[in-house]
Design a protein around this motif. Structure first.
Motif, PDB file in Angstrom:
ATOM      1  N   ALA A  92       0.832  -1.210   0.000  1.00 50.98           N
ATOM      2  CA  ALA A  92       0.000   0.000   0.000  1.00 50.98           C
ATOM      3  C   ALA A  92       0.866   1.261   0.000  1.00 50.98           C
ATOM      4  CB  ALA A  92      -0.928  -0.009   1.208  1.00 50.98           C
ATOM      5  N   THR A  93       0.502   2.217  -0.829  1.00 46.00           N
ATOM      6  CA  THR A  93       1.189   3.508  -0.881  1.00 46.00           C
ATOM      7  C   THR A  93       0.329   4.620  -0.290  1.00 46.00           C
ATOM      8  OG1 THR A  93       0.359   3.854  -3.135  1.00 46.00           O
ATOM      9  CG2 THR A  93       2.558   2.877  -2.896  1.00 46.00           C
ATOM     10  N   ASN A  94      -0.892   4.277   0.115  1.00 47.97           N
ATOM     11  CA  ASN A  94      -1.763   5.278   0.725  1.00 47.97           C
ATOM     12  C   ASN A  94      -2.689   4.604   1.737  1.00 47.97           C
ATOM     13  OD1 ASN A  94      -4.339   4.450  -0.679  1.00 47.97           O
ATOM     14  ND2 ASN A  94      -3.147   5.062  -2.476  1.00 47.97           N
ATOM     15  N   TYR A  95      -3.377   5.425   2.514  1.00 51.49           N
ATOM     16  CA  TYR A  95      -4.215   4.913   3.604  1.00 51.49           C
ATOM     17  C   TYR A  95      -5.433   4.160   3.079  1.00 51.49           C
ATOM     18  CZ  TYR A  95      -1.384   7.858   6.650  1.00 51.49           C
ATOM     19  OH  TYR A  95      -0.324   8.420   7.318  1.00 51.49           O
ATOM     20  N   LEU A  98      -4.394   0.704   2.402  1.00 49.28           N
ATOM     21  CA  LEU A  98      -4.144   0.044   3.684  1.00 49.28           C
ATOM     22  C   LEU A  98      -5.443  -0.464   4.297  1.00 49.28           C
ATOM     23  CD1 LEU A  98      -2.447  -0.676   6.206  1.00 49.28           C
ATOM     24  CD2 LEU A  98      -2.801   1.689   6.984  1.00 49.28           C
ATOM     25  N   ILE A  99      -6.458   0.392   4.326  1.00 48.58           N
ATOM     26  CA  ILE A  99      -7.754   0.008   4.904  1.00 48.58           C
ATOM     27  C   ILE A  99      -8.390  -1.106   4.084  1.00 48.58           C
ATOM     28  CG2 ILE A  99     -10.090   0.826   5.398  1.00 48.58           C
ATOM     29  CD1 ILE A  99      -8.786   3.643   5.824  1.00 48.58           C
ATOM     30  N   THR A 100      -8.296  -1.006   2.746  1.00 45.37           N
ATOM     31  CA  THR A 100      -8.858  -2.037   1.872  1.00 45.37           C
ATOM     32  C   THR A 100      -8.202  -3.384   2.129  1.00 45.37           C
ATOM     33  OG1 THR A 100      -9.312  -0.385   0.151  1.00 45.37           O
ATOM     34  CG2 THR A 100      -9.259  -2.693  -0.529  1.00 45.37           C
ATOM     35  N   GLY A 101      -6.876  -3.385   2.175  1.00 46.82           N
ATOM     36  CA  GLY A 101      -6.161  -4.623   2.449  1.00 46.82           C
ATOM     37  C   GLY A 101      -6.479  -5.190   3.814  1.00 46.82           C
ATOM     38  N   TRP A 102      -6.643  -4.309   4.794  1.00 43.58           N
ATOM     39  CA  TRP A 102      -6.954  -4.738   6.164  1.00 43.58           C
ATOM     40  C   TRP A 102      -8.287  -5.481   6.215  1.00 43.58           C
ATOM     41  CZ3 TRP A 102      -3.152  -4.147   9.679  1.00 43.58           C
ATOM     42  CH2 TRP A 102      -3.441  -4.389  11.029  1.00 43.58           C
ATOM     43  N   GLU A 103      -9.273  -4.982   5.483  1.00 44.62           N
ATOM     44  CA  GLU A 103     -10.585  -5.631   5.467  1.00 44.62           C
ATOM     45  C   GLU A 103     -10.565  -6.916   4.643  1.00 44.62           C
ATOM     46  OE1 GLU A 103     -14.121  -4.857   6.881  1.00 44.62           O
ATOM     47  OE2 GLU A 103     -12.326  -4.679   8.114  1.00 44.62           O
ATOM     48  N   ILE A 138      -9.071   3.437  10.425  1.00 42.59           N
ATOM     49  CA  ILE A 138      -9.757   4.464   9.622  1.00 42.59           C
ATOM     50  C   ILE A 138      -9.651   5.824  10.308  1.00 42.59           C
ATOM     51  CG2 ILE A 138     -12.007   5.254   8.806  1.00 42.59           C
ATOM     52  CD1 ILE A 138     -12.743   2.305   8.344  1.00 42.59           C
ATOM     53  N   ALA A 139      -9.865   5.849  11.621  1.00 43.73           N
ATOM     54  CA  ALA A 139      -9.784   7.108  12.362  1.00 43.73           C
ATOM     55  C   ALA A 139      -8.387   7.712  12.268  1.00 43.73           C
ATOM     56  CB  ALA A 139     -10.161   6.870  13.823  1.00 43.73           C
ATOM     57  N   GLY A 140      -7.360   6.870  12.409  1.00 44.74           N
ATOM     58  CA  GLY A 140      -5.991   7.359  12.286  1.00 44.74           C
ATOM     59  C   GLY A 140      -5.683   7.852  10.888  1.00 44.74           C
ATOM     60  N   SER A 141      -6.244   7.174   9.883  1.00 45.26           N
ATOM     61  CA  SER A 141      -6.029   7.578   8.489  1.00 45.26           C
ATOM     62  C   SER A 141      -6.688   8.919   8.200  1.00 45.26           C
ATOM     63  CB  SER A 141      -6.582   6.504   7.551  1.00 45.26           C
ATOM     64  OG  SER A 141      -5.932   5.255   7.755  1.00 45.26           O
ATOM     65  N   PRO A 161      -2.043  10.252  14.522  1.00 44.79           N
ATOM     66  CA  PRO A 161      -2.260   9.106  13.629  1.00 44.79           C
ATOM     67  C   PRO A 161      -1.495   7.862  14.059  1.00 44.79           C
ATOM     68  CG  PRO A 161      -1.919  11.106  12.356  1.00 44.79           C
ATOM     69  CD  PRO A 161      -1.613  11.454  13.778  1.00 44.79           C
ATOM     70  N   LEU A 162      -0.271   8.064  14.547  1.00 45.75           N
ATOM     71  CA  LEU A 162       0.520   6.925  15.025  1.00 45.75           C
ATOM     72  C   LEU A 162      -0.181   6.217  16.174  1.00 45.75           C
ATOM     73  CD1 LEU A 162       3.093   5.189  15.413  1.00 45.75           C
ATOM     74  CD2 LEU A 162       4.045   7.075  16.770  1.00 45.75           C
ATOM     75  N   LEU A 163      -0.712   6.979  17.123  1.00 46.00           N
ATOM     76  CA  LEU A 163      -1.374   6.371  18.284  1.00 46.00           C
ATOM     77  C   LEU A 163      -2.637   5.621  17.877  1.00 46.00           C
ATOM     78  CD1 LEU A 163      -1.018   9.106  21.060  1.00 46.00           C
ATOM     79  CD2 LEU A 163       0.040   6.836  21.015  1.00 46.00           C
ATOM     80  N   LEU A 164      -3.464   6.237  17.037  1.00 43.07           N
ATOM     81  CA  LEU A 164      -4.726   5.609  16.650  1.00 43.07           C
ATOM     82  C   LEU A 164      -4.491   4.341  15.821  1.00 43.07           C
ATOM     83  CD1 LEU A 164      -6.847   8.766  15.747  1.00 43.07           C
ATOM     84  CD2 LEU A 164      -7.348   7.121  17.565  1.00 43.07           C
ATOM     85  N   ILE A 165      -3.625   4.446  14.820  1.00 45.41           N
ATOM     86  CA  ILE A 165      -3.370   3.291  13.958  1.00 45.41           C
ATOM     87  C   ILE A 165      -2.636   2.201  14.727  1.00 45.41           C
ATOM     88  CG2 ILE A 165      -2.077   2.523  11.918  1.00 45.41           C
ATOM     89  CD1 ILE A 165      -2.839   5.145  10.579  1.00 45.41           C
TER      90      ILE A 165
END
Length: 276
Positions: A92-95, A98-103, A138-141, A161-165
């Motif tokens: 992933a090069t963007n958030y 990242l979210i898509t791959g995570w799901e 998602i919130a961190g992104s 963002p670091l803390l949330l993600i």
């Protein structure tokens, strides 16, 4: 180009697996080998995640050729989709990716854990924690987007963002305080052996990868470093105790996974403290 070919091969393997399970595992082996060729560079430290994860996928797929005989048609396909999601995360090069791959990684895993017809609760527990993890990522992104003005991975001036993600990743890694529920050993322990190996060895590794990626683009912060050290150290202590008293071999392996993840988080916390 080879990276996208690897992801496409896993998608094709998932379709093939519905009709011919060995074909799905062979496709996963080929796709994982291509993933190493296209994604691993010895001089790039982050690409070692690609190497380690792909080697696990190849070994597990080879084992699955003889193991997956008593399970239905969905195990091979679900495993291929889950691995495809992890490939998307690593490239992933963007958030958004990242979210898509995570799901894509999480939903097939829910199906795999739910294959145990005798007990349905582990699958629902797994999905509950997985979706909570996704919400935090998602919130961190979103936080990172408003900080930088772009969805692409780029340096941020805030450690929010670091803390949330990282919190979302910590859930996936099964660490404190989420370790108290024992959700990871219960869910992973109810999956078939080949899927359990992928869940414990590489799905939790995606959490480590995401935390490290966020550390590298976030400002150094002593407080975050001490927080990671505290969470990691507490998790090491209690996962070791849980593993010692566990009488179920799969549960023991699950707590061992948590202990390893906790040690890695502690190391990243030490890195932040030393850098601050």
């Amino acid at each position: 180009m080879l990276t996208y070919l690897s992801i496409a091969l896993l998608g094709i393997s998932a379709i093939i697996g519905i009709f011919w399970k060995p074909g799905a595992y062979v496709g996963t082996i080929i796709g994982s080998a291509y993933f190493i060729i296209s994604g691993f560079t010895p001089s790039d430290q982050m690409s070692y995640f690609v190497l380690i994860a792909s080697l696990v996928w190849i070994i597990v797929s080879l084992y699955s050729l003889s193991y997956d005989r008593k399970y239905g048609k969905w195990l091979a396909s679900s495993l291929a989709l889950m691995i495809m999601g992890m490939m998307i995360i690593l490239q992933a090069t963007n958030y958004l990716l990242l979210i898509t791959g995570w799901e894509i990684m999480s939903v097939p895993a829910y199906v795999i854990v739910g294959m145990n017809k005798k007990e349905s609760s582990p699958a629902f527990i797994f999905m509950m924690f997985s979706e909570f993890s996704t919400i935090l990522i998602i919130a961190g992104s979103v936080y990172a987007f408003f900080s930088t003005g772009t969805i692409n991975f780029s340096p941020v001036t805030s450690y929010g963002p670091l803390l949330l993600i990282s919190l979302g990743a910590v859930i996936k890694m099964g660490l404190t305080p989420f370790m108290i529920s024992e959700w990871l050993p219960i869910a992973h322990g109810n999956a078939p052996a080949n899927a359990s190996a992928v869940l414990s060895a590489t799905m939790t590794l995606m959490g480590v990868y995401v935390v490290m990626k966020m550390i590298l683009q976030s400002p150094d912060n002593l407080g975050v470093g001490y927080l990671f050290l505290a969470v990691g150290s507490i998790s090491i202590l209690f996962s070791s105790i849980y593993a010692y008293i566990s009488e179920n071999m799969k549960m023991l392996a699950g707590f061992s996974t948590i202990e390893n993840n906790a040690a890695t988080l502690s190391a990243m916390g030490l890195y932040l403290v030393a850098s601050s």
